[in-house]
Design a protein around this motif. Structure first.
Motif, PDB file in Angstrom:
ATOM      1  N   HIS A   1      14.216  58.793  34.112  1.00  0.00           N
ATOM      2  CA  HIS A   1      13.889  58.655  35.530  1.00  0.00           C
ATOM      3  C   HIS A   1      14.880  57.760  36.263  1.00  0.00           C
ATOM      4  O   HIS A   1      15.640  56.994  35.657  1.00  0.00           O
ATOM      5  CB  HIS A   1      12.486  58.066  35.687  1.00  0.00           C
ATOM      6  CG  HIS A   1      12.346  56.718  35.061  1.00  0.00           C
ATOM      7  ND1 HIS A   1      12.809  55.571  35.674  1.00  0.00           N
ATOM      8  CD2 HIS A   1      11.829  56.332  33.876  1.00  0.00           C
ATOM      9  CE1 HIS A   1      12.571  54.536  34.877  1.00  0.00           C
ATOM     10  NE2 HIS A   1      11.977  54.963  33.781  1.00  0.00           N
TER      11      HIS A   1
ATOM     12  N   SER B   1       7.567  66.867  32.896  1.00  0.00           N
ATOM     13  CA  SER B   1       7.801  65.428  33.027  1.00  0.00           C
ATOM     14  C   SER B   1       6.627  64.644  32.472  1.00  0.00           C
ATOM     15  O   SER B   1       5.508  65.147  32.324  1.00  0.00           O
ATOM     16  CB  SER B   1       8.039  65.029  34.492  1.00  0.00           C
ATOM     17  OG  SER B   1       6.829  64.731  35.160  1.00  0.00           O
ATOM     18  N   SER B   2       6.920  63.382  32.230  1.00  0.00           N
ATOM     19  CA  SER B   2       5.892  62.379  32.002  1.00  0.00           C
ATOM     20  C   SER B   2       4.974  62.363  33.224  1.00  0.00           C
ATOM     21  O   SER B   2       5.403  62.652  34.341  1.00  0.00           O
ATOM     22  CB  SER B   2       6.568  61.014  31.841  1.00  0.00           C
ATOM     23  OG  SER B   2       5.696  59.953  32.138  1.00  0.00           O
TER      24      SER B   2
ATOM     25  N   ALA C   1       9.031  59.300  36.689  1.00  0.00           N
ATOM     26  CA  ALA C   1       9.621  60.473  36.028  1.00  0.00           C
ATOM     27  C   ALA C   1       9.325  61.741  36.816  1.00  0.00           C
ATOM     28  O   ALA C   1      10.195  62.597  37.004  1.00  0.00           O
ATOM     29  CB  ALA C   1       9.090  60.589  34.607  1.00  0.00           C
ATOM     30  N   TYR C   2       8.089  61.863  37.284  1.00  0.00           N
ATOM     31  CA  TYR C   2       7.681  63.065  38.015  1.00  0.00           C
ATOM     32  C   TYR C   2       8.489  63.239  39.296  1.00  0.00           C
ATOM     33  O   TYR C   2       8.986  64.336  39.593  1.00  0.00           O
ATOM     34  CB  TYR C   2       6.186  62.963  38.330  1.00  0.00           C
ATOM     35  CG  TYR C   2       5.637  64.162  39.065  1.00  0.00           C
ATOM     36  CD1 TYR C   2       5.408  65.371  38.409  1.00  0.00           C
ATOM     37  CD2 TYR C   2       5.341  64.085  40.429  1.00  0.00           C
ATOM     38  CE1 TYR C   2       4.902  66.473  39.093  1.00  0.00           C
ATOM     39  CE2 TYR C   2       4.836  65.177  41.114  1.00  0.00           C
ATOM     40  CZ  TYR C   2       4.616  66.373  40.439  1.00  0.00           C
ATOM     41  OH  TYR C   2       4.122  67.458  41.106  1.00  0.00           O
TER      42      TYR C   2
ATOM     43  N   THR D   1      11.446  61.954  39.981  1.00  0.00           N
ATOM     44  CA  THR D   1      12.831  62.254  39.620  1.00  0.00           C
ATOM     45  C   THR D   1      12.991  63.740  39.336  1.00  0.00           C
ATOM     46  O   THR D   1      13.936  64.380  39.809  1.00  0.00           O
ATOM     47  CB  THR D   1      13.266  61.423  38.394  1.00  0.00           C
ATOM     48  OG1 THR D   1      13.153  60.026  38.694  1.00  0.00           O
ATOM     49  CG2 THR D   1      14.706  61.732  38.000  1.00  0.00           C
ATOM     50  N   ALA D   2      12.057  64.295  38.570  1.00  0.00           N
ATOM     51  CA  ALA D   2      12.124  65.723  38.236  1.00  0.00           C
ATOM     52  C   ALA D   2      11.976  66.586  39.482  1.00  0.00           C
ATOM     53  O   ALA D   2      12.689  67.581  39.655  1.00  0.00           O
ATOM     54  CB  ALA D   2      11.048  66.066  37.215  1.00  0.00           C
TER      55      ALA D   2
ATOM     56  N   VAL E   1       6.839  71.069  38.826  1.00  0.00           N
ATOM     57  CA  VAL E   1       6.971  70.192  37.664  1.00  0.00           C
ATOM     58  C   VAL E   1       5.627  70.123  36.947  1.00  0.00           C
ATOM     59  O   VAL E   1       4.604  69.833  37.564  1.00  0.00           O
ATOM     60  CB  VAL E   1       7.417  68.772  38.083  1.00  0.00           C
ATOM     61  CG1 VAL E   1       7.557  67.873  36.849  1.00  0.00           C
ATOM     62  CG2 VAL E   1       8.720  68.828  38.865  1.00  0.00           C
TER      63      VAL E   1
ATOM     64  N   LYS F   1       3.326  68.222  34.399  1.00  0.00           N
ATOM     65  CA  LYS F   1       3.159  66.927  33.737  1.00  0.00           C
ATOM     66  C   LYS F   1       2.599  67.119  32.331  1.00  0.00           C
ATOM     67  O   LYS F   1       1.727  67.958  32.118  1.00  0.00           O
ATOM     68  CB  LYS F   1       2.209  66.035  34.530  1.00  0.00           C
ATOM     69  CG  LYS F   1       2.705  65.663  35.915  1.00  0.00           C
ATOM     70  CD  LYS F   1       1.674  64.798  36.623  1.00  0.00           C
ATOM     71  CE  LYS F   1       2.101  64.434  38.036  1.00  0.00           C
ATOM     72  NZ  LYS F   1       1.089  63.605  38.725  1.00  0.00           N
TER      73      LYS F   1
ATOM     74  N   ALA G   1      11.832  65.356  32.036  1.00  0.00           N
ATOM     75  CA  ALA G   1      12.044  64.015  32.599  1.00  0.00           C
ATOM     76  C   ALA G   1      11.089  63.030  31.943  1.00  0.00           C
ATOM     77  O   ALA G   1       9.877  63.190  32.026  1.00  0.00           O
ATOM     78  CB  ALA G   1      11.825  64.039  34.108  1.00  0.00           C
ATOM     79  N   ALA G   2      11.648  62.019  31.314  1.00  0.00           N
ATOM     80  CA  ALA G   2      10.812  61.036  30.618  1.00  0.00           C
ATOM     81  C   ALA G   2      11.407  59.640  30.789  1.00  0.00           C
ATOM     82  O   ALA G   2      11.810  59.271  31.893  1.00  0.00           O
ATOM     83  CB  ALA G   2      10.625  61.430  29.157  1.00  0.00           C
TER      84      ALA G   2
END
Length: 198
Positions: A9, A54-55, A60-61, A63-64, A72, A74, A147-148
């Motif tokens: 992220h 993503s996380s 992270a979310y 960013t993705a 995205v 999760k 994304a993590a």
């Protein structure tokens, strides 16, 4: 073969504050972090993604979302490590409280709990590996962005590269930088890029 674009992220205020441990604390991106995610978007324009995961943590979310403009999904298995008593503290702060916990973790993170009460490295690797195994059960080919976080990403890569988990800190993942690896149906793994600009 699956092509995985593994993202850390963008910057948070705690990353900028002497790398204060965020762990499971759900804090947002800074203005710089938002710009980093937008820069990543420009770098990924030439890649057709078949899925984005993503996380569940917002850093992270978001960013993705920014980096892909796509839906995205999760997944709890991608959440950052539970750092136990180190959460919200800098290394200097928790070392002053109990240096032995850090030395135990650094010598054998596979079997010691982060911050004394958090996850072991083995627990982290098992849940992240379970995510990627489930992805392989759903898809045989394609490009996927995941994304993590710095901790889980490095531990997973160390595991897949056959390194002892205590060596996971021998490489670093930049905020909003993409690393890329391939997963073969027969279990094969190849790290192709680390902190790359595509």
């Amino acid at each position: 073969m699956l092509n995985i674009y593994l993202i850390r992220h963008g910057e948070t205020a705690w990353n900028a504050d002497n790398n204060r441990y965020c762990g499971r604390t759900d804090i947002p991106l800074t203005e710089k972090g938002l710009k980093q995610a937008e820069t990543l978007r420009q770098q990924l324009l030439s890649i057709k993604l078949d899925g984005v995961f993503s996380s569940p943590l917002q850093r992270a979310y978001m960013t993705a979302q920014i980096a892909t403009g796509a839906t995205v999904i999760k997944d709890e298995r991608l959440i950052e490590a539970d750092f136990g008593g180190w959460e919200k503290k800098t290394k200097e702060e928790f070392m002053a409280e109990n240096a032995r916990l850090w030395h135990n973790w650094m010598s054998d993170p596979a079997n010691n709990r982060a911050g004394g009460t958090g996850e072991t490295g083995t627990e982290i690797v098992q849940r992240v590996d379970a995510f990627f195994q489930s992805l392989q059960q759903q898809y045989t080919t394609g490009n996927f962005l995941v994304a993590a976080h710095n901790g889980v990403n490095r531990l997973y890569l160390a595991h897949k590269l056959g390194m002892p988990l205590r060596n996971y800190r021998m490489f670093f993942m930049e905020n909003s930088a993409a690393s890329m690896f391939t997963l073969e149906p027969d279990g094969g793994f190849m790290l192709r890029y680390l902190n790359s600009k595509f």
